[in-house]
Design an enzyme around this catalytic site. Sequence first.
Site, PDB file in Angstrom:
ATOM      1  N   GLU A  98      35.141  82.087  -6.770  1.00  0.00           N
ATOM      2  CA  GLU A  98      35.883  83.196  -6.175  1.00  0.00           C
ATOM      3  C   GLU A  98      37.304  82.744  -5.851  1.00  0.00           C
ATOM      4  OE1 GLU A  98      36.558  86.092  -5.864  1.00  0.00           O
ATOM      5  OE2 GLU A  98      35.459  87.087  -4.248  1.00  0.00           O
ATOM      6  N   ASP A  99      38.209  83.703  -5.751  1.00  0.00           N
ATOM      7  CA  ASP A  99      39.592  83.348  -5.404  1.00  0.00           C
ATOM      8  C   ASP A  99      39.739  83.021  -3.929  1.00  0.00           C
ATOM      9  OD1 ASP A  99      39.143  85.994  -4.657  1.00  0.00           O
ATOM     10  OD2 ASP A  99      40.954  86.801  -5.583  1.00  0.00           O
ATOM     11  N   ASP A 102      37.119  85.746   2.569  1.00  0.00           N
ATOM     12  CA  ASP A 102      37.816  86.366   3.692  1.00  0.00           C
ATOM     13  C   ASP A 102      36.786  86.754   4.766  1.00  0.00           C
ATOM     14  OD1 ASP A 102      40.028  87.525   5.036  1.00  0.00           O
ATOM     15  OD2 ASP A 102      39.754  89.436   4.039  1.00  0.00           O
ATOM     16  N   PHE A 151      48.169  87.090   4.181  1.00  0.00           N
ATOM     17  CA  PHE A 151      47.800  87.749   2.930  1.00  0.00           C
ATOM     18  C   PHE A 151      48.604  87.110   1.808  1.00  0.00           C
ATOM     19  CE2 PHE A 151      47.270  90.838  -0.365  1.00  0.00           C
ATOM     20  CZ  PHE A 151      45.946  91.216  -0.184  1.00  0.00           C
ATOM     21  N   ARG A 164      49.113  89.174  -9.837  1.00  0.00           N
ATOM     22  CA  ARG A 164      48.079  88.231 -10.288  1.00  0.00           C
ATOM     23  C   ARG A 164      48.654  87.194 -11.252  1.00  0.00           C
ATOM     24  NH1 ARG A 164      43.027  90.333  -8.776  1.00  0.00           N
ATOM     25  NH2 ARG A 164      42.780  92.589  -8.907  1.00  0.00           N
TER      26      ARG A 164
HETATM   27  P1  IMP Z   1      35.666  89.502   1.670  1.00  0.00           P
HETATM   28  O1  IMP Z   1      34.491  90.251   1.173  1.00  0.00           O
HETATM   29  O2  IMP Z   1      36.294  90.151   2.873  1.00  0.00           O
HETATM   30  O3  IMP Z   1      35.412  88.042   1.888  1.00  0.00           O
HETATM   31  O4  IMP Z   1      36.786  89.723   0.586  1.00  0.00           O
HETATM   32  C1  IMP Z   1      37.082  88.886  -0.403  1.00  0.00           C
HETATM   33  C2  IMP Z   1      38.041  89.583  -1.345  1.00  0.00           C
HETATM   34  O5  IMP Z   1      39.126  90.198  -0.626  1.00  0.00           O
HETATM   35  C3  IMP Z   1      38.668  88.578  -2.246  1.00  0.00           C
HETATM   36  O6  IMP Z   1      37.911  88.430  -3.401  1.00  0.00           O
HETATM   37  C4  IMP Z   1      40.011  89.205  -2.525  1.00  0.00           C
HETATM   38  O7  IMP Z   1      39.909  90.097  -3.611  1.00  0.00           O
HETATM   39  C5  IMP Z   1      40.337  89.994  -1.295  1.00  0.00           C
HETATM   40  N1  IMP Z   1      41.281  89.252  -0.433  1.00  0.00           N
HETATM   41  C6  IMP Z   1      41.041  88.762   0.798  1.00  0.00           C
HETATM   42  N2  IMP Z   1      42.117  88.138   1.298  1.00  0.00           N
HETATM   43  C7  IMP Z   1      43.076  88.217   0.340  1.00  0.00           C
HETATM   44  C8  IMP Z   1      44.434  87.738   0.248  1.00  0.00           C
HETATM   45  O8  IMP Z   1      44.992  87.090   1.146  1.00  0.00           O
HETATM   46  N3  IMP Z   1      45.088  88.036  -0.905  1.00  0.00           N
HETATM   47  C9  IMP Z   1      44.517  88.724  -1.923  1.00  0.00           C
HETATM   48  N4  IMP Z   1      43.261  89.174  -1.890  1.00  0.00           N
HETATM   49  C10 IMP Z   1      42.543  88.922  -0.762  1.00  0.00           C
HETATM   50 MG    MG Z   2      38.639  89.215  -5.433  1.00  0.00          MG
END
Ligand code: IMP
Ligand code: MG
Length: 181
Positions: A98-99, A102, A151, A164
């Site tokens: 995963e990137d 969060d 962010f 991206r």
């Molecule tokens: P989670 O389910 O809240 O953990 O969300 C994860 C997803 O939110 C990641 O795969 C990203 O697509 C997006 N995301 C969360 N923080 C960032 C950020 O700082 N930049 C870009 N995308 C983010």
């Molecule tokens: Mg993502």
Amino acid sequence: MHSDIERILYNEKELADLTDRLANKINADYENKQLVVVGILKGSIVFLADLFRKITVDCTLDFMEASSYGSSAVSSGEVKILKDISTDIKNKDVLIVEDILDTGNTLSYIKKYLGTFSPSSVKICTLFDKPCRRQKPVTPDYYGAAIEDLFIVGYGLDYAEKYRNLPYVGVLKPETYHLTV
Ligand code: IMP
Ligand code: MG
């Protein structure tokens, strides 16, 4: 540097170093295992393309795409699978790539979901981790760097599907960033 970017957080060399370090650990841990790498679309693909070429153990590659329900910027916690894997992962060692981790909503759901197919193991490798934002008890088995509540975009990470393609990871200028999108 792109005119919407305020500052660079990780340049290309630093990203390559993070990826090297992660690949070395993965190569050591998955020797003689049946590794299935599952990239999470779309954010992981640039990182994954670099990481994958540094993996030297036998492995296969598949993808999943997921999204939170609703259009709000605040994650609802409910996750919808938009694209599923086509690989049989029974008795295999799955590594989710995963990137950024969060709130943890996406990965806790995906990890649980993949676990229903009786894999030998399911681990998580994320390039970035934002532990201060966590809502679900999910921890990465491998992470490149922990960051504060910022962010970030670039190297696969987007804001409203843009940026991206930037080869570095940066912080957007405040005037570019609208919380409501
Ligand atoms: P989670 O389910 O809240 O953990 O969300 C994860 C997803 O939110 C990641 O795969 C990203 O697509 C997006 N995301 C969360 N923080 C960032 C950020 O700082 N930049 C870009 N995308 C983010
Ligand atoms: Mg993502």
